[in-house]
Design a protein around this motif. Structure first.
Motif, PDB file in Angstrom:
ATOM      1  N   ILE A 241     -46.074   7.023 -44.123  1.00 26.84           N
ATOM      2  CA  ILE A 241     -46.611   7.802 -45.230  1.00 26.84           C
ATOM      3  C   ILE A 241     -45.488   8.496 -46.006  1.00 26.84           C
ATOM      4  O   ILE A 241     -45.554   8.654 -47.225  1.00 26.84           O
ATOM      5  N   CYS A 274     -46.121  15.664 -52.496  1.00 26.59           N
ATOM      6  CA  CYS A 274     -46.444  16.049 -51.114  1.00 26.59           C
ATOM      7  C   CYS A 274     -47.582  17.057 -51.070  1.00 26.59           C
ATOM      8  O   CYS A 274     -48.472  16.977 -50.213  1.00 26.59           O
ATOM      9  N   ILE A 277     -50.984  15.206 -51.800  1.00 24.21           N
ATOM     10  CA  ILE A 277     -51.575  14.327 -50.777  1.00 24.21           C
ATOM     11  C   ILE A 277     -51.564  14.951 -49.388  1.00 24.21           C
ATOM     12  O   ILE A 277     -51.954  14.308 -48.408  1.00 24.21           O
ATOM     13  N   VAL A 279     -48.985  16.059 -47.414  1.00 23.84           N
ATOM     14  CA  VAL A 279     -47.934  15.568 -46.512  1.00 23.84           C
ATOM     15  C   VAL A 279     -46.838  16.619 -46.424  1.00 23.84           C
ATOM     16  O   VAL A 279     -46.494  17.254 -47.428  1.00 23.84           O
ATOM     17  N   SER A 334     -55.881   4.451 -49.907  1.00 24.71           N
ATOM     18  CA  SER A 334     -56.843   5.497 -50.273  1.00 24.71           C
ATOM     19  C   SER A 334     -56.182   6.869 -50.415  1.00 24.71           C
ATOM     20  O   SER A 334     -56.540   7.656 -51.297  1.00 24.71           O
ATOM     21  N   ARG A 335     -55.222   7.159 -49.567  1.00 24.09           N
ATOM     22  CA  ARG A 335     -54.582   8.469 -49.603  1.00 24.09           C
ATOM     23  C   ARG A 335     -53.809   8.706 -50.900  1.00 24.09           C
ATOM     24  O   ARG A 335     -53.594   9.834 -51.329  1.00 24.09           O
ATOM     25  N   LEU A 336     -53.367   7.602 -51.526  1.00 28.57           N
ATOM     26  CA  LEU A 336     -52.529   7.706 -52.718  1.00 28.57           C
ATOM     27  C   LEU A 336     -53.278   7.416 -54.008  1.00 28.57           C
ATOM     28  O   LEU A 336     -52.722   7.586 -55.103  1.00 28.57           O
ATOM     29  N   ASP A 337     -54.520   6.969 -53.901  1.00 27.88           N
ATOM     30  CA  ASP A 337     -55.263   6.481 -55.060  1.00 27.88           C
ATOM     31  C   ASP A 337     -55.316   7.514 -56.186  1.00 27.88           C
ATOM     32  O   ASP A 337     -54.949   7.247 -57.328  1.00 27.88           O
ATOM     33  N   ASP A 338     -55.763   8.738 -55.871  1.00 28.18           N
ATOM     34  CA  ASP A 338     -55.886   9.772 -56.899  1.00 28.18           C
ATOM     35  C   ASP A 338     -54.528  10.140 -57.492  1.00 28.18           C
ATOM     36  O   ASP A 338     -54.405  10.397 -58.698  1.00 28.18           O
TER      37      ASP A 338
END
Length: 355
Positions: A241, A274, A277, A279, A334-338
């Motif tokens: 990630i 970061c 998302i 992170v 999915s975690r990065l889509d937006d």
């Protein structure tokens, strides 16, 4: 000896071929020679490489024993093989920051780890910075020479592809122009024989899909897009990630038109991402390590040059893969889509404002 160059430029194939010739010549001269080949790709330490060697020849993995014991077992293996043993460590840059095996093997005879065997090392690496980053005491042990494998030129790739095409396709199935175009695409990109062969193979698949009897330039162009997307997809899906966050930051810099960009510019984008998302934000140097890893697998490209009169050489980064295709792949995570939507829309709004 170290063989150095980017992936797909024949380092491993050359080493294996020359070592076969080496062993044949040794047999002709009644010399007792053997070679040990290890792929370090999945071994993140010298300890694991030594375990692999022991398992290859003793039939069981000594994992769980201390490193000193495992190294003893490895040297016992070498002693049992031949008077002269050449150890080939492929993708040696994978073994992490501790290079104990590179220190120990050249010194094994002097330190009494082996008594009758003479040992040599061939290291194969895709990382052009690997040797310069070795610990000084390791460098002093190696007395190394380096053979640089440069990127293939278009004419060389055409020769390789013509030989492959003669074996892979029925007579008259490939237009000469298609072979030339496959070679040209690969030469302009990575100069990789592997890439050129992938393009030609995929062009054959495209022709089959269209029920065509002759592979032509149009098939090669469609194949090149397919291969590029498949490569990007496989590369990105295998990233951590933090790698993906770093790459997304680089994409953001790219769509803003700021390439090539200093590390600090990429870090600014990374810091903002970061928080978006969820992170943990790494320190500047750790994020740069992820940029270097992305460079090593060919997704981005980093080059050092003097930085704007601020002293010393600085890294400048740009995308190696197609930015639009990279965005498509990142959008599927999915975690990065937006975040990707924000990156793209922000760039579009900026373009409208600038206009």
């Amino acid at each position: 000896m170290f063989l150095q160059g980017k992936t797909g430029q024949g380092k491993t194939a050359t080493a294996q071929h020359v070592l076969e010739m080496f062993e044949q010549r040794a047999d002709q001269q009644n010399l007792d020679v053997d070679t040990v080949y290890v792929s370090c790709a999945n071994h993140k330490s010298s300890y694991k490489v030594a375990c692999d060697i022991v398992e290859q020849y003793m039939g069981e993995n000594p994992h769980g024993h201390g490193q000193h014991k495992v190294f003893e077992m490895m040297f016992d293996v070498f002693e049992s093989l031949a008077e002269i043993v050449v150890v080939v460590l492929d993708e040696v840059d994978s073994i992490g920051d501790k290079h104990d095996i590179l220190y120990s093997i050249p010194r094994a005879r002097k330190q009494g780890d082996v008594k009758n065997t003479k040992l040599g090392i061939i290291g194969i690496t895709n990382d052009s910075t690997f040797l310069s980053n070795l610990d000084p005491k390791v460098k002093s042990s190696l007395y190394d020479s380096v053979i640089q494998f440069d990127a293939y030129e278009s004419e060389e790739l055409q020769q390789i592809l013509s030989r492959r095409a003669d074996r892979a396709f029925v007579d008259g199935a490939v237009d000469d122009s298609a072979i030339s175009l496959c070679a040209a695409f690969a030469a302009q990109d990575k100069g990789s024989a592997r890439q050129a062969i992938d393009n030609l193979y995929e062009a054959g698949e495209v022709a089959l899909d269209h029920a065509d009897d002759l592979i032509i330039d149009d098939h090669v162009r469609e194949a090149e897009e397919r291969v590029e997307k498949r490569y990007i997809t496989q590369s990105i899906n295998g990233l951590t990630i933090q790698d993906q966050a770093t790459l997304t930051a680089m994409v953001s810099v790219s769509v803003d038109g700021d390439e090539p960009a200093r590390t600090r510019r990429v870090y600014s984008e990374y810091s903002n991402l970061c928080s978006e998302i969820g992170v943990n934000k790494l320190a500047f140097d750790r994020m740069r390590d992820h940029l270097l890893e992305l460079d090593m697998i060919g997704i981005i490209d980093g080059k050092k040059r003097t930085g704007d009169g601020q002293g010393g050489e600085k890294y400048y980064w740009e995308m190696s893969t197609d930015t639009g295709t990279t965005i498509e792949v990142l959008e599927s995570i999915s975690r990065l889509d937006d975040v990707i939507d924000i990156v793209v829309s922000s760039s579009q709004n900026s373009s409208i404002t600038n206009y």
